[in-house]
Design a protein around this motif. Sequence first.
Motif, PDB file in Angstrom:
ATOM      1  N   LEU A  94      -3.619   6.720   7.706  1.00 49.11           N
ATOM      2  CA  LEU A  94      -4.002   6.633   6.441  1.00 49.11           C
ATOM      3  C   LEU A  94      -5.258   7.378   6.275  1.00 49.11           C
ATOM      4  N   ARG A  95      -6.384   7.072   7.572  1.00 48.25           N
ATOM      5  CA  ARG A  95      -8.238   7.963   7.736  1.00 48.25           C
ATOM      6  C   ARG A  95      -7.401   9.348   7.822  1.00 48.25           C
ATOM      7  N   GLY A  96      -6.405   9.249   8.634  1.00 53.81           N
ATOM      8  CA  GLY A  96      -5.909  11.239   9.018  1.00 53.81           C
ATOM      9  C   GLY A  96      -5.106  11.277   8.029  1.00 53.81           C
ATOM     10  N   LEU A  97      -4.011  11.219   7.143  1.00 51.86           N
ATOM     11  CA  LEU A  97      -4.431  11.892   5.550  1.00 51.86           C
ATOM     12  C   LEU A  97      -4.956  11.826   4.695  1.00 51.86           C
TER      13      LEU A  97
ATOM     14  N   LEU B 177      -3.425  -3.191  -9.567  1.00 55.38           N
ATOM     15  CA  LEU B 177      -3.417  -2.408  -9.146  1.00 55.38           C
ATOM     16  C   LEU B 177      -4.619  -1.340  -9.754  1.00 55.38           C
ATOM     17  N   VAL B 178      -4.745  -0.753  -8.066  1.00 51.88           N
ATOM     18  CA  VAL B 178      -5.638  -0.140  -7.774  1.00 51.88           C
ATOM     19  C   VAL B 178      -5.454   1.357  -7.530  1.00 51.88           C
ATOM     20  N   VAL B 179      -5.827   2.409  -7.579  1.00 46.50           N
ATOM     21  CA  VAL B 179      -5.107   4.068  -7.638  1.00 46.50           C
ATOM     22  C   VAL B 179      -6.012   5.062  -7.155  1.00 46.50           C
ATOM     23  N   VAL B 180      -6.344   5.409  -6.580  1.00 46.34           N
ATOM     24  CA  VAL B 180      -7.436   5.882  -5.586  1.00 46.34           C
ATOM     25  C   VAL B 180      -6.808   7.536  -5.202  1.00 46.34           C
ATOM     26  N   PRO B 181      -7.217   8.427  -5.887  1.00 45.63           N
ATOM     27  CA  PRO B 181      -7.197   9.546  -5.003  1.00 45.63           C
ATOM     28  C   PRO B 181      -7.848   9.908  -4.103  1.00 45.63           C
ATOM     29  N   TRP B 182      -7.642  10.470  -3.221  1.00 44.91           N
ATOM     30  CA  TRP B 182      -8.529  10.989  -2.100  1.00 44.91           C
ATOM     31  C   TRP B 182      -9.410  11.135  -2.064  1.00 44.91           C
ATOM     32  N   GLY B 183      -9.558  12.003  -2.860  1.00 45.68           N
ATOM     33  CA  GLY B 183     -10.821  12.814  -2.892  1.00 45.68           C
ATOM     34  C   GLY B 183     -12.267  11.922  -3.571  1.00 45.68           C
ATOM     35  N   GLN B 184     -11.880  10.491  -3.729  1.00 48.58           N
ATOM     36  CA  GLN B 184     -12.856   9.343  -4.300  1.00 48.58           C
ATOM     37  C   GLN B 184     -13.018   8.357  -3.320  1.00 48.58           C
TER      38      GLN B 184
ATOM     39  N   VAL C 105       0.531  -1.016   0.029  1.00 47.79           N
ATOM     40  CA  VAL C 105      -0.142  -0.102   0.311  1.00 47.79           C
ATOM     41  C   VAL C 105       0.756   1.074   0.773  1.00 47.79           C
ATOM     42  N   TYR C 106       0.461   1.557  -0.816  1.00 43.61           N
ATOM     43  CA  TYR C 106       1.110   2.866  -1.214  1.00 43.61           C
ATOM     44  C   TYR C 106       0.627   4.079  -0.824  1.00 43.61           C
ATOM     45  N   ALA C 107       0.935   4.823   0.615  1.00 41.39           N
ATOM     46  CA  ALA C 107      -0.315   6.569   0.552  1.00 41.39           C
ATOM     47  C   ALA C 107       0.318   7.976   0.380  1.00 41.39           C
ATOM     48  N   GLY C 108       0.315   8.003  -0.427  1.00 44.58           N
ATOM     49  CA  GLY C 108       1.057   9.354  -0.930  1.00 44.58           C
ATOM     50  C   GLY C 108      -0.206  11.001  -1.118  1.00 44.58           C
ATOM     51  N   ASP C 109       0.074  11.746  -1.051  1.00 44.36           N
ATOM     52  CA  ASP C 109      -0.264  13.457  -0.344  1.00 44.36           C
ATOM     53  C   ASP C 109      -1.783  13.510  -1.317  1.00 44.36           C
TER      54      ASP C 109
END
Length: 233
Positions: free
Chosen positions: A190-193, A93-100, A78-82
């Motif tokens: 992850l929830r905080g990010l 491989l699933v890429v989910v923007p934080w807005g989604q 799991v890769y957590a970016g900004d």
Amino acid sequence: MTSPEPQSPAPQPSDPQSKDRVYRSVPAIAGGVLLLAIAGWLGIDAVLSGEGRTPWLALAVLLLVVPLVVAFTLRPAVYAGDDRLRIRNPFRLVVVPWGQVASLRSSYSNEVLTEAGAKYQLWAVPVSLRARKKAARRETRATAQARRAMGRDEGRGSALGMRAGLGGLGGDSVSEGPVRAETDRIMDELRGLHEARHRAEPAQGEVTVRWAYEVLAPAVAGAVLVLILVAVG
């Protein structure tokens, strides 16, 4: 146990160069390496000393087994970016923007729910009920010790006694917050990010899913070869 591997110290949302935090399961990696070593040893031995179709069958089984072992043990991360969350599962491989991201849920598995209603499991952050029970027992002991320390301090009427009592708790001190299992702490991060970044403009976009054909193709080829060799054998 799952081990976070921060790639940069305290990445800031304003820093476009900050790298992703990487979370992987250390026991899964260790188990995968062990399984690959056993499969390689048995497979190579069968190829070198086998007769007839045995070497070919051994190669076909290796072609089937090795990608599957890699997919379920070494690949998940799991890769957590900004701006986004990248989930590398065994076959996707699933890429989910934080807005989604609608929410991050923990029950018997850790999952990400999107605004569209899709659900993706975080294979690299497995839930350990044993670790949760252990953390709950530590939290109960820490709370009981804190209450006894506070009671002694109230009896003496000394603030110094209060500090000494809480200092004896070590890592379980209530001042450090509740005791949590490691994967639950990761989900809290992850929830905080998500809370900090889900409204940011760079964190918007569409969810993308890519199948891991580099894993599926050799596994399917190996399965077909095994079936053919067994059928003609």
